[in-house]
Design an enzyme around this catalytic site. Structure first.
Site, mmCIF file in Angstrom:
data_model
loop_
_atom_site.group_PDB
_atom_site.id
_atom_site.type_symbol
_atom_site.label_atom_id
_atom_site.label_comp_id
_atom_site.label_asym_id
_atom_site.label_seq_id
_atom_site.Cartn_x
_atom_site.Cartn_y
_atom_site.Cartn_z
ATOM 1 N N GLY A 1 0.840 -1.195 0.000
ATOM 2 C CA GLY A 1 0.000 0.000 0.000
ATOM 3 C C GLY A 1 0.872 1.240 0.000
ATOM 4 N N GLN B 1 3.314 9.912 1.117
ATOM 5 C CA GLN B 1 4.597 9.209 1.221
ATOM 6 C C GLN B 1 5.542 9.560 0.071
ATOM 7 O OE1 GLN B 1 2.518 5.248 2.210
ATOM 8 N NE2 GLN B 1 4.458 5.082 3.295
ATOM 9 N N CYS C 1 6.143 -0.136 7.592
ATOM 10 C CA CYS C 1 5.777 1.031 6.793
ATOM 11 C C CYS C 1 6.981 1.446 5.951
ATOM 12 C CB CYS C 1 5.347 2.175 7.719
ATOM 13 S SG CYS C 1 4.845 3.659 6.821
ATOM 14 N N LEU C 2 6.722 1.715 4.682
ATOM 15 C CA LEU C 2 7.813 2.117 3.789
ATOM 16 C C LEU C 2 8.435 3.435 4.238
ATOM 17 C CD1 LEU C 2 6.136 1.172 0.387
ATOM 18 C CD2 LEU C 2 7.967 -0.067 1.552
ATOM 19 N N HIS D 1 -4.208 1.401 7.928
ATOM 20 C CA HIS D 1 -2.824 1.914 7.985
ATOM 21 C C HIS D 1 -2.670 3.082 6.998
ATOM 22 C CE1 HIS D 1 1.739 1.284 7.953
ATOM 23 N NE2 HIS D 1 1.546 1.984 6.838
ATOM 24 N N GLU D 2 -3.164 2.895 5.777
ATOM 25 C CA GLU D 2 -3.031 3.942 4.751
ATOM 26 C C GLU D 2 -3.865 5.172 5.108
ATOM 27 O OE1 GLU D 2 -0.690 3.506 2.955
ATOM 28 O OE2 GLU D 2 -0.508 1.336 2.980
ATOM 29 N N HIS E 1 -2.181 7.520 7.328
ATOM 30 C CA HIS E 1 -1.224 8.419 6.652
ATOM 31 C C HIS E 1 -1.910 9.715 6.218
ATOM 32 C CE1 HIS E 1 2.522 6.205 6.410
ATOM 33 N NE2 HIS E 1 1.948 5.133 5.903
HETATM 34 O O1 GNR Z 1 4.065 -2.636 2.596
HETATM 35 C C1 GNR Z 1 3.415 -2.467 3.627
HETATM 36 N N1 GNR Z 1 3.073 -3.557 4.368
HETATM 37 C C2 GNR Z 1 2.178 -3.517 5.419
HETATM 38 C C3 GNR Z 1 2.096 -4.628 6.251
HETATM 39 C C4 GNR Z 1 1.210 -4.632 7.314
HETATM 40 C C5 GNR Z 1 0.396 -3.553 7.545
HETATM 41 C C6 GNR Z 1 0.470 -2.432 6.732
HETATM 42 C C7 GNR Z 1 1.355 -2.416 5.666
HETATM 43 S S1 GNR Z 1 1.431 -1.023 4.644
HETATM 44 C C8 GNR Z 1 3.082 -1.107 4.088
HETATM 45 C C9 GNR Z 1 3.335 -0.053 3.026
HETATM 46 C C10 GNR Z 1 3.150 1.316 3.613
HETATM 47 O O2 GNR Z 1 3.927 1.841 4.334
HETATM 48 N N2 GNR Z 1 2.019 1.920 3.343
HETATM 49 O O3 GNR Z 1 1.750 3.112 3.877
HETATM 50 NI NI NI Z 2 2.832 3.188 5.741
#
Ligand code: GNR
Ligand code: NI
Length: 153
Positions: A46, A51, A93-94, A135-136, A139
């Site tokens: 995601g 980001q 998270c990236l 999670h997204e 952000h």
């Molecule tokens: O790549 C991602 N893996 C992930 C694994 C578990 C819960 C959320 C994520 S999102 C993350 C990519 C990212 O940072 N998206 O904002």
């Molecule tokens: Ni993230």
């Protein structure tokens, strides 16, 4: 194909609240393509626009197994309903390299959003999809998963 640089902590941009998209046009679609290229390149599932430094309420996602491609696009997503039952999933998270943690979130949620063509959609999500959407969407509010950890201290 345009792979952009992913912003990492610490960076104030990651704390910015993203702005609603008024119209899903060419510019937004180009952004969504770049976001997807960037996400695949970084092996993520995601990515939120902030980001890559763009404070718009846009998310791309692909939780399909390797080999298949199932891109999803969410513009102006809103969570309409959250299941009171929580689910724990290990998150990364990236924008927060090399940190991973078990995070509790509602196990299911219902999301209203606009798709790649600007059409209104409604999705019932559970499992990894529900975790990733939440999670997204954090952000978009300038929230990172590590914030939930610091609150426990
Ligand atoms: O790549 C991602 N893996 C992930 C694994 C578990 C819960 C959320 C994520 S999102 C993350 C990519 C990212 O940072 N998206 O904002
Ligand atoms: Ni993230």
């Amino acid at each position: 194909m345009a792979v952009k640089t992913i912003i990492t902590e610490p960076n104030k941009l990651l704390r910015q609240i993203s702005k609603p998209v008024e119209n899903v046009g060419k510019e937004e679609q180009e952004l969504m393509k770049d976001m997807l290229d960037t996400m695949y390149y970084a092996n993520g599932i995601g990515l939120a626009a902030i980001q890559i430094g763009v404070p718009k309420r846009i998310i791309v996602m692909d939780i399909a197994k390797e080999g298949k491609k199932e891109p999803r696009y969410f513009v102006n997503p809103v969570i309409m309903n959250r299941d009171p039952i929580k689910n724990t999933h290990e998150e990364g998270c990236l924008s927060v390299p090399e940190q991973f943690a078990e995070i509790d979130r509602p196990s299911k949620c219902e999301v209203e959003y606009l798709d790649y063509s600007g059409k209104k959609q409604f999705l019932k999500a559970d499992g990894l999809l529900a975790t990733c959407i939440q999670h997204e969407m954090d952000h978009l509010e300038g929230i990172l998963f590590i914030d939930y950890l610091s609150k426990l201290k």
